[in-house]
Scaffold this active site. Sequence first.
Site, PDB file in Angstrom:
ATOM      1  CB  CYS A 124      -0.976  -0.024   1.159  1.00  0.00           C
ATOM      2  SG  CYS A 124      -2.341   1.145   0.949  1.00  0.00           S
ATOM      3  CG  ASP A 193      -5.222   1.960   7.956  1.00  0.00           C
ATOM      4  OD1 ASP A 193      -4.447   1.222   7.333  1.00  0.00           O
ATOM      5  OD2 ASP A 193      -5.670   3.020   7.497  1.00  0.00           O
TER       6      ASP A 193
HETATM    7  P1  RI2 Z   1       0.260   6.232   6.956  1.00  0.00           P
HETATM    8  C1  RI2 Z   1      -3.598   3.531   4.541  1.00  0.00           C
HETATM    9  O1  RI2 Z   1      -4.969   3.382   4.457  1.00  0.00           O
HETATM   10  C2  RI2 Z   1      -2.847   2.228   4.305  1.00  0.00           C
HETATM   11  O2  RI2 Z   1      -3.513   1.105   4.818  1.00  0.00           O
HETATM   12  C3  RI2 Z   1      -1.548   2.540   5.033  1.00  0.00           C
HETATM   13  O3  RI2 Z   1      -0.792   1.388   5.311  1.00  0.00           O
HETATM   14  C4  RI2 Z   1      -2.110   3.199   6.286  1.00  0.00           C
HETATM   15  O4  RI2 Z   1      -3.180   4.019   5.818  1.00  0.00           O
HETATM   16  C5  RI2 Z   1      -1.130   4.023   7.072  1.00  0.00           C
HETATM   17  O5  RI2 Z   1      -0.676   5.099   6.314  1.00  0.00           O
HETATM   18  P2  RI2 Z   1      -5.860   4.041   3.264  1.00  0.00           P
HETATM   19  O6  RI2 Z   1      -6.239   5.437   3.725  1.00  0.00           O
HETATM   20  O7  RI2 Z   1      -0.506   6.874   8.068  1.00  0.00           O
HETATM   21  O8  RI2 Z   1      -5.097   4.028   1.967  1.00  0.00           O
HETATM   22  O9  RI2 Z   1       1.500   5.556   7.439  1.00  0.00           O
HETATM   23  O10 RI2 Z   1      -7.084   3.156   3.215  1.00  0.00           O
HETATM   24  O11 RI2 Z   1       0.510   7.188   5.807  1.00  0.00           O
END
Ligand code: RI2
Length: 313
Positions: A124, A193
């Site tokens: 991701c 998350d």
């Molecule tokens: P940071 C994201 O969720 C991903 O799952 C990623 O690993 C997590 O947030 C943490 O991201 P989404 O918003 O806070 O893409 O480290 O569903 O940037």
Amino acid sequence: MKQLKETAAKIKSMEIRGAGRIARAVAAELRDYAQRLAADDIGEFNEKMKLAEELLVSTRPTAVSLPNAVRAVMRYKAKTVDEARMNIKKLADEFITGSENAVKRIGEIGAKRVRDGDTIMTHCNSSAAISIIAAAHAQGKDIKVIATESRPRLQGLLTIKQLDSLGIKTSLIVDSAVRYFMKEVDLVVIGADAVTVNGSVINKIGTSQLAMAAHESRRNVIIAAETYKFSPRTILGELVEIEERDAAEVLSREKLAELPNVSIKNPAFDVTPREYIDLICTEVGAIPPEMAYVIIKEFLGWGIEEMNSFTSP
Ligand code: RI2
């Protein structure tokens, strides 16, 4: 109210995404909304702030960073509207700066676990995970990254762009190839998350199979997560809700309409049990997942007693 609703819509549609970014966006929105808000007295002000809080918290259910950010801002105490505005601004600014510093500090701490010559697999698009990779690269370590596409929203494309701009050699793979490539991997670094009190990690769908494949091959898995991603409510036995997103993210409505017997399942996250995690790298230190409660109690201020008194009538 217009801007508040716009921010909520952007978080819901994932125009603003990433658990840390969402947290900073809600803190900034509550701060700005408080300054614009028309209210005759503190009672009316508090009521309107509460509605704003509810709207923002309802946008994405899984990222615990969101309610934790809201809680950090909404603990303001004030007798007048002006005082409330001032306190909210202070708390929101503190949260935002603290969050930015946390991501940087996670990079410094996590980079110590990266060795020269390592190939790192990531999934991701996590700013905290990228902070570790970027810090290791900045220290002159010769590293390579294998990044997953991260269907259906393809956040992996954001990751490869960021890594490319830093000059880090990166391969992009489809999500189903993680086990195939595990033999080339030295270390897995991913974001979160939410982290539960027992040290399980909730992250983008596909994280748990990646962690299992790494465990099978005895590769270390490091989770990069700021302390505000730990969930106090899990102390009360609550599970973190897994967001189920629109089917159209996976298959267009037209194509789906042609297949009357088919339905789409699109959970955005999954749960990785702590057995598959070696270390959770936070801004206050790198901890084993078993120590999650200490983070929730010492750094978020919610121990068993606080949580129970908060929820009792
Ligand atoms: P940071 C994201 O969720 C991903 O799952 C990623 O690993 C997590 O947030 C943490 O991201 P989404 O918003 O806070 O893409 O480290 O569903 O940037």
